[in-house]
Design a protein around this motif. Structure first.
Motif, PDB file in Angstrom:
ATOM      1  N   GLU A 102     -61.383  28.342  -1.710  1.00 29.14           N
ATOM      2  CA  GLU A 102     -61.226  28.486  -2.976  1.00 29.14           C
ATOM      3  C   GLU A 102     -61.041  29.785  -3.630  1.00 29.14           C
ATOM      4  N   THR A 103     -60.037  30.047  -4.628  1.00 27.86           N
ATOM      5  CA  THR A 103     -59.907  31.363  -5.063  1.00 27.86           C
ATOM      6  C   THR A 103     -60.301  31.294  -6.756  1.00 27.86           C
ATOM      7  N   GLU A 104     -60.013  30.255  -7.360  1.00 28.42           N
ATOM      8  CA  GLU A 104     -59.951  29.852  -8.742  1.00 28.42           C
ATOM      9  C   GLU A 104     -61.882  29.884  -9.135  1.00 28.42           C
ATOM     10  N   LYS A 105     -61.890  30.962 -10.018  1.00 31.31           N
ATOM     11  CA  LYS A 105     -63.401  31.176 -10.303  1.00 31.31           C
ATOM     12  C   LYS A 105     -63.704  30.718 -11.556  1.00 31.31           C
ATOM     13  N   PHE A 106     -64.939  30.229 -11.914  1.00 30.03           N
ATOM     14  CA  PHE A 106     -65.481  29.396 -13.175  1.00 30.03           C
ATOM     15  C   PHE A 106     -65.808  30.607 -14.019  1.00 30.03           C
ATOM     16  N   GLY A 107     -65.585  30.579 -15.509  1.00 30.33           N
ATOM     17  CA  GLY A 107     -66.078  31.549 -16.429  1.00 30.33           C
ATOM     18  C   GLY A 107     -65.421  32.810 -16.310  1.00 30.33           C
ATOM     19  N   GLU A 108     -63.993  32.867 -16.016  1.00 25.62           N
ATOM     20  CA  GLU A 108     -63.202  34.037 -15.923  1.00 25.62           C
ATOM     21  C   GLU A 108     -63.947  35.077 -14.952  1.00 25.62           C
ATOM     22  N   GLY A 109     -64.194  34.650 -13.910  1.00 22.63           N
ATOM     23  CA  GLY A 109     -64.553  35.408 -12.829  1.00 22.63           C
ATOM     24  C   GLY A 109     -66.059  35.538 -12.632  1.00 22.63           C
ATOM     25  N   ARG A 110     -67.049  34.978 -13.687  1.00 19.85           N
ATOM     26  CA  ARG A 110     -68.341  35.327 -13.635  1.00 19.85           C
ATOM     27  C   ARG A 110     -68.990  34.497 -12.263  1.00 19.85           C
ATOM     28  N   TRP A 111     -68.665  33.538 -11.845  1.00 25.49           N
ATOM     29  CA  TRP A 111     -69.325  32.956 -10.874  1.00 25.49           C
ATOM     30  C   TRP A 111     -68.033  33.019  -9.623  1.00 25.49           C
ATOM     31  N   GLU A 112     -68.646  32.958  -8.500  1.00 27.63           N
ATOM     32  CA  GLU A 112     -67.773  32.648  -7.305  1.00 27.63           C
ATOM     33  C   GLU A 112     -67.292  31.411  -7.456  1.00 27.63           C
ATOM     34  N   SER A 113     -65.926  31.112  -6.729  1.00 24.15           N
ATOM     35  CA  SER A 113     -65.336  29.739  -6.658  1.00 24.15           C
ATOM     36  C   SER A 113     -66.310  28.928  -5.565  1.00 24.15           C
ATOM     37  N   GLY A 114     -65.923  27.611  -5.603  1.00 22.35           N
ATOM     38  CA  GLY A 114     -66.257  26.862  -4.651  1.00 22.35           C
ATOM     39  C   GLY A 114     -66.776  25.584  -4.954  1.00 22.35           C
ATOM     40  N   TRP A 115     -66.975  25.158  -6.255  1.00 20.56           N
ATOM     41  CA  TRP A 115     -67.614  23.979  -6.806  1.00 20.56           C
ATOM     42  C   TRP A 115     -66.414  22.668  -6.435  1.00 20.56           C
ATOM     43  N   ASP A 116     -65.199  23.137  -6.692  1.00 24.83           N
ATOM     44  CA  ASP A 116     -64.091  22.049  -6.441  1.00 24.83           C
ATOM     45  C   ASP A 116     -64.122  21.806  -5.047  1.00 24.83           C
ATOM     46  N   MET A 117     -64.226  22.763  -4.054  1.00 21.88           N
ATOM     47  CA  MET A 117     -64.303  22.385  -2.657  1.00 21.88           C
ATOM     48  C   MET A 117     -65.514  21.484  -2.374  1.00 21.88           C
ATOM     49  N   SER A 118     -66.543  21.898  -2.819  1.00 19.46           N
ATOM     50  CA  SER A 118     -67.752  21.056  -2.561  1.00 19.46           C
ATOM     51  C   SER A 118     -67.700  19.722  -2.865  1.00 19.46           C
ATOM     52  N   ILE A 119     -66.913  19.300  -4.323  1.00 20.68           N
ATOM     53  CA  ILE A 119     -66.632  18.028  -4.720  1.00 20.68           C
ATOM     54  C   ILE A 119     -65.827  17.235  -3.600  1.00 20.68           C
ATOM     55  N   ARG A 120     -64.778  17.829  -3.356  1.00 19.06           N
ATOM     56  CA  ARG A 120     -63.646  17.192  -2.760  1.00 19.06           C
ATOM     57  C   ARG A 120     -64.233  17.006  -1.325  1.00 19.06           C
ATOM     58  N   LEU A 121     -65.058  17.748  -0.652  1.00 16.94           N
ATOM     59  CA  LEU A 121     -65.706  17.430   0.523  1.00 16.94           C
ATOM     60  C   LEU A 121     -66.711  16.408   0.627  1.00 16.94           C
ATOM     61  N   LEU A 122     -67.440  16.207  -0.570  1.00 15.70           N
ATOM     62  CA  LEU A 122     -68.230  15.380  -0.769  1.00 15.70           C
ATOM     63  C   LEU A 122     -67.617  13.921  -0.695  1.00 15.70           C
ATOM     64  N   ILE A 123     -66.458  13.807  -1.526  1.00 11.62           N
ATOM     65  CA  ILE A 123     -65.484  12.518  -1.586  1.00 11.62           C
ATOM     66  C   ILE A 123     -65.084  12.169  -0.155  1.00 11.62           C
ATOM     67  N   GLU A 124     -64.418  13.057   0.641  1.00  5.60           N
ATOM     68  CA  GLU A 124     -64.215  12.996   2.047  1.00  5.60           C
ATOM     69  C   GLU A 124     -65.285  12.333   2.938  1.00  5.60           C
ATOM     70  N   SER A 125     -66.319  12.660   2.736  1.00  2.31           N
ATOM     71  CA  SER A 125     -67.608  12.458   3.607  1.00  2.31           C
ATOM     72  C   SER A 125     -67.989  10.810   3.110  1.00  2.31           C
ATOM     73  N   ILE A 126     -67.954  10.533   1.991  1.00  4.58           N
ATOM     74  CA  ILE A 126     -68.109   9.591   1.311  1.00  4.58           C
ATOM     75  C   ILE A 126     -67.360   8.389   1.990  1.00  4.58           C
ATOM     76  N   GLU A 127     -65.829   8.746   1.806  1.00  4.09           N
ATOM     77  CA  GLU A 127     -64.797   7.696   2.173  1.00  4.09           C
ATOM     78  C   GLU A 127     -64.469   7.636   3.559  1.00  4.09           C
ATOM     79  N   THR A 128     -64.662   8.838   4.263  1.00  8.12           N
ATOM     80  CA  THR A 128     -64.368   8.638   5.821  1.00  8.12           C
ATOM     81  C   THR A 128     -65.915   8.619   6.827  1.00  8.12           C
ATOM     82  N   GLY A 129     -66.948   8.737   6.147  1.00  7.35           N
ATOM     83  CA  GLY A 129     -68.120   9.028   6.973  1.00  7.35           C
ATOM     84  C   GLY A 129     -68.063  10.215   8.083  1.00  7.35           C
ATOM     85  N   LYS A 130     -67.197  11.029   7.643  1.00  5.95           N
ATOM     86  CA  LYS A 130     -67.529  12.313   8.270  1.00  5.95           C
ATOM     87  C   LYS A 130     -68.680  13.158   7.846  1.00  5.95           C
ATOM     88  N   LEU A 131     -69.312  13.828   8.707  1.00  4.97           N
ATOM     89  CA  LEU A 131     -70.540  14.723   8.192  1.00  4.97           C
ATOM     90  C   LEU A 131     -70.286  15.891   7.221  1.00  4.97           C
TER      91      LEU A 131
END
Length: 368
Positions: free
Chosen positions: A301-330
């Motif tokens: 991820e490169t897009e940051k929350f709060g105009e760069g105040r915090w590092e990126s990554g929450w979007d990816m964490s959410i998408r990976l969570l959905i992938e794990s729920i739907e596929t059973g992937k760890l």
């Protein structure tokens, strides 16, 4: 379009990054939609931020147990103070909800014992139980991991990391009630990303914890840490949250990796670079911007929350969570994976208690 019902446990400062990410994903996604059905916090004013991000119909509760009586979420997101994470992870699993918690997911050895049992229960119920380590999805971290995997600097032998924050005094109540809050609230990011970048687990930990003479907090804000990883890789880490007029470093620290063919350096907020020796002449080398190694399908991820105040990554964490729920992937930072990360602060405290001797990770953590 599939809807995922979400309950938040805690609505503190970091919750805004989650709400911002969920709001953005709802705008962009066509396959699923997130509905925040409930949010919990004992302080009503904390719950006001839900409306700021467009979630005005969310039911509000003082505690997670009250929310579960009224609502049955698919996912529980835990963003309350770290001391309470283990309690609410267990409560989510017991209420048949997938769960992702902010780091850390525990802050002492007794909670660790409990989480071993909860990880087993989650597996039995086929529920995803994960720890958010969003720094893994940062572009710089992803580029270093790729360089290590590709052996750009050969076999790595040792790594040196420095980190400093100026007068990071803890004013919130939860920050002042645990002697290791610097480790669990901040340094845990570095413990996890070094594991991720190296692709290795810790084997031995030796540490000295230190409280500066001008400290205004409970416990130690400074650590001198040495970790031996698999393949004999040594990591030296020095960090403080009570520096005065220190140089500003990136949130993931300033580090140098030393390998058989060269070094990887990340010293400021720019991209990490590899310096690879050319020929046999000492001092002659080529420089590589590690971002150039990332392929189009690399997950970061490169897009940051709060105009760069915090590092990126929450979007990816959410998408990976959905992938794990739907596929059973760890999930990549599942509870079981993060037992290896949380072992570092637990063993560091034990090393300090025993006079700074090395602690065998597998023995102390009772890993098989």
């Amino acid at each position: 379009m599939k809807e995922y019902k979400i309950t938040f446990c805690g609505c503190g400062e970091v919750t805004a990054a989650w709400l911002w990410s969920l709001q953005n994903l709802n705008k962009r996604q066509e396959d699923y939609h997130f509905n925040i059905i409930a949010a919990c916090d004992p302080l009503p004013k904390k719950l006001r931020k839900l409306r700021m991000f467009g979630f005005k119909d969310t039911k509000k509760f003082a505690d997670l147990s009250l929310a579960y009586k009224d609502e049955k979420p698919d996912i529980t997101i835990i963003t309350c103070p770290p001391q309470l994470h283990a309690r609410y992870v267990a409560e989510a699993i017991n209420n048949d909800s997938h769960v992702i918690t902010e780091k850390p997911f525990l802050v002492n050895y007794n909670q660790y014992r409990h989480m071993r049992e909860i990880a087993d229960l989650a597996d039995e119920k086929k529920l995803v139980a994960a720890v958010n380590q969003q720094y893994r999805w940062n572009e710089t971290i992803a580029s270093v991991r790729k360089a290590v995997e590709d052996k750009i600097i050969g076999d790595i032998d040792f790594v040196v990391t420095n980190f400093a924050q100026n007068r990071y005094h803890f004013r919130e109540w939860w920050r002042s009630q645990h002697e290791d809050m610097s480790q669990y609230n901040w340094y845990i990011h570095h413990y996890d990303t070094i594991r991720y970048m190296l692709g290795k687990n810790p084997l031995k930990v030796r540490a000295q914890l230190h409280r500066p003479r001008w400290s205004k907090i409970h416990g130690e804000s400074t650590i001198f840490l040495n970790v031996t990883f698999e393949d004999g890789i040594e990591w030296s880490y020095t960090a403080t949250q009570e520096a005065i007029a220190a140089q500003t470093l990136p949130n993931h620290g300033s580090f140098v990796m030393y390998g058989s063919k060269g070094t990887i350096r990340h010293l400021r907020n720019g991209p990490a670079r590899a310096f690879v020796e050319e020929g046999t002449q000492a001092g002659k080398f080529k420089s590589i911007n590690l971002k150039s190694l990332l392929k189009a399908d690399t997950k970061y991820e490169t897009e940051k929350f709060g105009e760069g105040r915090w590092e990126s990554g929450w979007d990816m964490s959410i998408r990976l969570l959905i992938e794990s729920i739907e596929t059973g992937k760890l999930y990549p930072t599942s509870l079981r994976d993060n037992f290896w990360t949380i072992a570092i602060p637990l063993c560091a405290r034990e090393s300090h208690r025993r006079g700074c001797i090395p602690i065998d990770v597998k023995e102390y953590m009772q890993f098989d």
